[in-house]
Write a protein that holds these residues in place. Structure first.
Motif, PDB file in Angstrom:
ATOM      1  N   PHE A  26      27.750 -42.198  35.845  1.00 10.92           N
ATOM      2  CA  PHE A  26      29.199 -42.112  35.896  1.00 10.92           C
ATOM      3  C   PHE A  26      29.721 -41.802  34.504  1.00 10.92           C
ATOM      4  O   PHE A  26      29.028 -41.978  33.519  1.00 10.92           O
ATOM      5  N   TRP A  27      30.933 -41.307  34.447  1.00  9.38           N
ATOM      6  CA  TRP A  27      31.585 -40.995  33.185  1.00  9.38           C
ATOM      7  C   TRP A  27      32.566 -42.106  32.860  1.00  9.38           C
ATOM      8  O   TRP A  27      33.167 -42.684  33.760  1.00  9.38           O
ATOM      9  N   ILE A  28      32.717 -42.356  31.595  1.00 12.72           N
ATOM     10  CA  ILE A  28      33.720 -43.331  31.168  1.00 12.72           C
ATOM     11  C   ILE A  28      34.360 -42.789  29.894  1.00 12.72           C
ATOM     12  O   ILE A  28      33.686 -42.202  29.052  1.00 12.72           O
ATOM     13  N   GLY A  29      35.661 -42.956  29.791  1.00 11.82           N
ATOM     14  CA  GLY A  29      36.363 -42.474  28.614  1.00 11.82           C
ATOM     15  C   GLY A  29      36.240 -43.447  27.448  1.00 11.82           C
ATOM     16  O   GLY A  29      36.108 -44.656  27.641  1.00 11.82           O
ATOM     17  N   LYS A  30      36.284 -42.924  26.258  1.00 15.18           N
ATOM     18  CA  LYS A  30      36.244 -43.767  25.061  1.00 15.18           C
ATOM     19  C   LYS A  30      37.600 -44.421  24.835  1.00 15.18           C
ATOM     20  O   LYS A  30      37.680 -45.508  24.279  1.00 15.18           O
ATOM     21  N   TYR A  31      38.670 -43.760  25.273  1.00 11.91           N
ATOM     22  CA  TYR A  31      40.029 -44.256  25.082  1.00 11.91           C
ATOM     23  C   TYR A  31      40.744 -44.357  26.424  1.00 11.91           C
ATOM     24  O   TYR A  31      40.356 -43.715  27.400  1.00 11.91           O
ATOM     25  N   GLU A  32      41.784 -45.141  26.446  1.00 15.07           N
ATOM     26  CA  GLU A  32      42.592 -45.263  27.654  1.00 15.07           C
ATOM     27  C   GLU A  32      43.334 -43.952  27.926  1.00 15.07           C
ATOM     28  O   GLU A  32      43.623 -43.198  27.005  1.00 15.07           O
ATOM     29  N   THR A  71      42.136 -40.228  42.094  1.00  9.54           N
ATOM     30  CA  THR A  71      42.694 -38.878  42.189  1.00  9.54           C
ATOM     31  C   THR A  71      42.825 -38.244  40.814  1.00  9.54           C
ATOM     32  O   THR A  71      42.509 -37.064  40.627  1.00  9.54           O
ATOM     33  N   PHE A  72      43.275 -39.031  39.841  1.00  9.45           N
ATOM     34  CA  PHE A  72      43.377 -38.540  38.459  1.00  9.45           C
ATOM     35  C   PHE A  72      42.013 -38.053  37.991  1.00  9.45           C
ATOM     36  O   PHE A  72      41.888 -36.954  37.442  1.00  9.45           O
ATOM     37  N   CYS A  73      40.988 -38.857  38.196  1.00  8.50           N
ATOM     38  CA  CYS A  73      39.645 -38.489  37.742  1.00  8.50           C
ATOM     39  C   CYS A  73      39.164 -37.205  38.428  1.00  8.50           C
ATOM     40  O   CYS A  73      38.591 -36.333  37.777  1.00  8.50           O
ATOM     41  N   ALA A  74      39.408 -37.076  39.708  1.00  6.30           N
ATOM     42  CA  ALA A  74      38.981 -35.886  40.430  1.00  6.30           C
ATOM     43  C   ALA A  74      39.724 -34.641  39.959  1.00  6.30           C
ATOM     44  O   ALA A  74      39.148 -33.555  39.862  1.00  6.30           O
ATOM     45  N   ASN A  75      40.998 -34.792  39.631  1.00 10.06           N
ATOM     46  CA  ASN A  75      41.819 -33.640  39.226  1.00 10.06           C
ATOM     47  C   ASN A  75      41.719 -33.316  37.746  1.00 10.06           C
ATOM     48  O   ASN A  75      42.094 -32.221  37.337  1.00 10.06           O
ATOM     49  N   ALA A  76      41.261 -34.256  36.940  1.00 11.97           N
ATOM     50  CA  ALA A  76      41.217 -34.046  35.495  1.00 11.97           C
ATOM     51  C   ALA A  76      39.959 -33.318  35.042  1.00 11.97           C
ATOM     52  O   ALA A  76      39.859 -32.929  33.886  1.00 11.97           O
ATOM     53  N   LEU A  77      39.006 -33.129  35.936  1.00  5.69           N
ATOM     54  CA  LEU A  77      37.735 -32.488  35.544  1.00  5.69           C
ATOM     55  C   LEU A  77      37.905 -31.048  35.175  1.00  5.69           C
ATOM     56  O   LEU A  77      38.572 -30.274  35.643  1.00  5.69           O
TER      57      LEU A  77
END
Length: 77
Positions: A26-32, A71-77
């Motif tokens: 899985f991916w995880i962001g370094k920042y919010e 939804t954000f994660c799916a659309n932000a790719l």
């Protein structure tokens, strides 16, 4: 995963506490995610009108439900 038996406010569906093994990458962001990023991808501002929210482009987005986050994660790719 789960709540300890003595945790105040924990519900029965949070118990028993147990280990979890992640089997998929899985991916995880370094920042919010910021309010500006969330607004650009989703076109909404769920934090607007909520109590105790600081507004600003670089402020972390808040009041995001699970479905909106997915939804954000799916659309932000």
């Amino acid at each position: 995963m789960g709540a300890p038996a003595d945790e105040r406010g924990a519900t029965s569906r949070e118990q028993p506490r147990h280990g979890v093994t992640l089997t998929k990458d899985f991916w995880i962001g370094k920042y919010e995610v910021t309010q500006a990023q969330f607004r650009a991808v989703m076109g909404t501002e769920p934090w607007k009108g909520q109590p105790y929210v600081q507004l600003g482009a670089t402020v972390p987005a808040s009041y995001i439900d699970w479905w909106s986050a997915a939804t954000f994660c799916a659309n932000a790719l």
